[in-house]
Design an enzyme around this catalytic site. Structure first.
Site, PDB file in Angstrom:
ATOM      1  N   CYS A 328      -1.978  41.876  -2.241  1.00 55.53           N
ATOM      2  CA  CYS A 328      -0.723  42.582  -1.245  1.00 55.53           C
ATOM      3  C   CYS A 328       0.052  42.666  -0.534  1.00 55.53           C
ATOM      4  O   CYS A 328       1.368  41.640  -1.156  1.00 55.53           O
ATOM      5  CB  CYS A 328      -1.937  43.626  -0.731  1.00 55.53           C
ATOM      6  SG  CYS A 328      -1.000  45.120   0.245  1.00 55.53           S
ATOM      7  N   HIS A 427      -6.428  45.412  -4.164  1.00 56.04           N
ATOM      8  CA  HIS A 427      -6.953  45.590  -2.958  1.00 56.04           C
ATOM      9  C   HIS A 427      -8.637  45.393  -3.994  1.00 56.04           C
ATOM     10  O   HIS A 427      -8.562  46.628  -5.406  1.00 56.04           O
ATOM     11  CB  HIS A 427      -7.461  46.662  -2.367  1.00 56.04           C
ATOM     12  CG  HIS A 427      -5.879  46.176  -0.901  1.00 56.04           C
ATOM     13  ND1 HIS A 427      -6.242  45.369  -0.228  1.00 56.04           N
ATOM     14  CD2 HIS A 427      -4.917  46.738  -1.325  1.00 56.04           C
ATOM     15  CE1 HIS A 427      -5.457  45.039   0.321  1.00 56.04           C
ATOM     16  NE2 HIS A 427      -4.475  45.497   0.136  1.00 56.04           N
TER      17      HIS A 427
END
Length: 485
Positions: A328, A427
């Protein structure tokens, strides 16, 4: 049946409210339709529901333990700190606004309406709502503005169980003091105490339990032992406990502890096979076998801090020598440039990244991508080549768009020419056994060690383990009586 609820409050943060709620959700779900609820959560560890809504990871875990699908109604208000006393408000799973604490409290009446709607919808689908407070219940300066402890207690009039943590000492004073400071209309609904994280001889503790009951008129439902949870951590307070844990694994993975770190739970699945060391920016990076750059609530500011501290150069020096993963915000930092139109950092500017991947990121609008995804691996190199063509799952929570000349997970991610620098928006990457085993196989072989894939505990097993510990140490009949079942 008549709709039932119970509210689990705590004497302070990190006393174990979330784990108690998770266990109770699991236990009750064997006979009833159960849902968790936390009016307001402040955490940078979040989860994406099937319909793309963002909630605190703790409520997602509790919902899974209850055997129900996580929804935004279970955590209608999520506050994600950005620094300088400003948080992003996620309302019913959607980005709402960036607000200072004062501005947020000015809109508390609006938040109360949101809570009422969320609870009403949950009760339509479930028999019992197991609710959780936040931090300490006796924050007397916040009583008129507190929606998660006092506000939830007054809104629902639910029976309350108060949890105290004996690990850090002072548990009797904290339980007694909390009761003394609660408003009378809330205090009358406190029906039981739970003492958590106990190590030692219970017989020595019993005289104190008796005196506490005599002084308050409230029964102690049980004393829960200290044990390692096999469920994801709720927030960054848990990182302090991780530093204290001993891990004798021969493989060491350094996770850069960014000032605004988020979703560090991404790396918890690796703890079964490696020592995970969280490294502050001013610490010695040492000689890790791999480096992970995690997500962050503010990519630009954490990138600038990474450079100012000298940690950026230390990471760059390992290019081509050991695996470097960015997830991310960490993925965005690995690129050549980050252009911010003012969405991320308030000022339009372009920033130079770490330059380890041939990618560029643009923050063009106040819009977040939140979605669960399934991707196919399409990559080369010593780590990912063995699983090329296989599927992985994860979820995305990010602002910004990244251009990559070579995606490696469907339309996501990037890899360098050595195959050792890998970036992705996914994630939950290491929740995938194939990814986890591919990385560990490489790291173990490189050190001349034999890798035996760990028999990782399944989510279901972890919930059952927690539920069994609670059942064995609480007076369950009293708990059922309090709930009214």
């Amino acid at each position: 049946m008549e709709k039932k609820s119970v509210l689990i409050l705590g004497t302070a943060s990190h006393v174990g409210k979330s784990s108690v709620v998770t266990a109770i959700c699991r236990i009750l779900s064997r006979e009833y339709r159960v849902a968790p609820f936390k009016a307001q959560n402040m955490s940078l560890n979040s989860w994406i529901t099937k319909d793309g809504k963002e909630i605190g990871i703790a409520q997602a875990i509790q919902a899974k333990a209850a055997g129900t699908e996580p929804t935004a109604d279970m955590n209608p208000v999520l506050l994600k700190p950005k620094g300088d006393c400003v948080s992003q408000i996620i309302l019913l799973g959607e980005p709402y606004a960036d607000r200072s604490a004062g501005q947020y409290y000015d809109s508390i009446a609006e938040m109360n309406e949101v809570l009422e709607g969320a609870l009403e919808r949950l009760f339509k689908e479930h028999d019992i709502i197991v609710m959780e407070g936040a931090g300490g219940a006796a924050e007397i300066n916040l009583y008129e503005r507190d929606i998660v402890n006092i506000g939830t207690a007054r809104l629902t009039q639910a029976p309350i169980i108060l949890v105290g943590d004996i690990e850090r000492g002072g548990v009797f004073a904290s339980l007694y003091g909390t009761i003394a400071l609660l408003p009378e209309d809330v205090r009358k609904n406190v029906k039981g105490f739970i003492i958590n994280k106990f190590r030692g001889d219970l017989e020595i503790l019993k005289p104190g339990l008796k005196q506490l009951e005599e002084k308050t008129g409230i029964p102690v439902l049980g004393v829960l032992p200290y044990f390692k949870l096999n469920i994801p951590s709720e927030d960054s307070v848990s990182l302090e406990d991780k530093e204290a844990e001993k891990n004798e694994k021969e493989i060491e993975i350094a996770v850069i502890r960014l000032p605004r770190i988020s979703n560090f739970t991404d790396f918890e699945p690796l703890e079964g096979s490696a020592k995970i060391r969280y490294v502050e920016l001013d610490e010695d990076l040492g000689t890790p076998d791999a480096i992970m750059i995690p997500g962050t609530k503010n990519t630009v500011n954490d990138l600038l801090d990474l450079k100012a501290s000298g940690m950026a150069e230390k990471i760059q020096a390992y290019k081509g020598k050991i695996p470097i993963f960015g997830v991310c915000g960490g993925y965005q930092m690995l690129g050549k440039t980050i252009y911010d139109s003012g969405v991320e950092n308030g000022v339009e500017a372009e920033f130079e990244g770490l330059g380890l991947l041939n990618i560029g990121t643009k923050f063009g609008e106040y819009k977040k991508r939140t979605i669960q995804v399934t991707k196919k691996v399409n990559a080369y190199g010593p780590i990912l080549a063995p699983i090329d063509g296989e599927e992985i799952k994860g979820y995305e929570i990010h602002m910004g768009i990244t251009d990559s000349s070579r995606n490696i997970f469907g339309n996501d991610g990037a890899i360098d020419e050595t195959g050792l620098v890998i970036g992705t928006y996914l994630h939950g990457l290491f929740d995938n056994k194939n990814i986890r085993d591919a990385l560990m196989q490489y790291l173990y072989e490189k050190k001349g060690l034999e890798y035996s894939p760990e028999n990782a505990m399944t989510e279901n097993d972890a919930y059952e383990e927690l539920a069994n510990v609670v059942e064995q140490n609480l007076e369950m009949e009293k708990l059922y009586e309090i709930i009214g079942i």
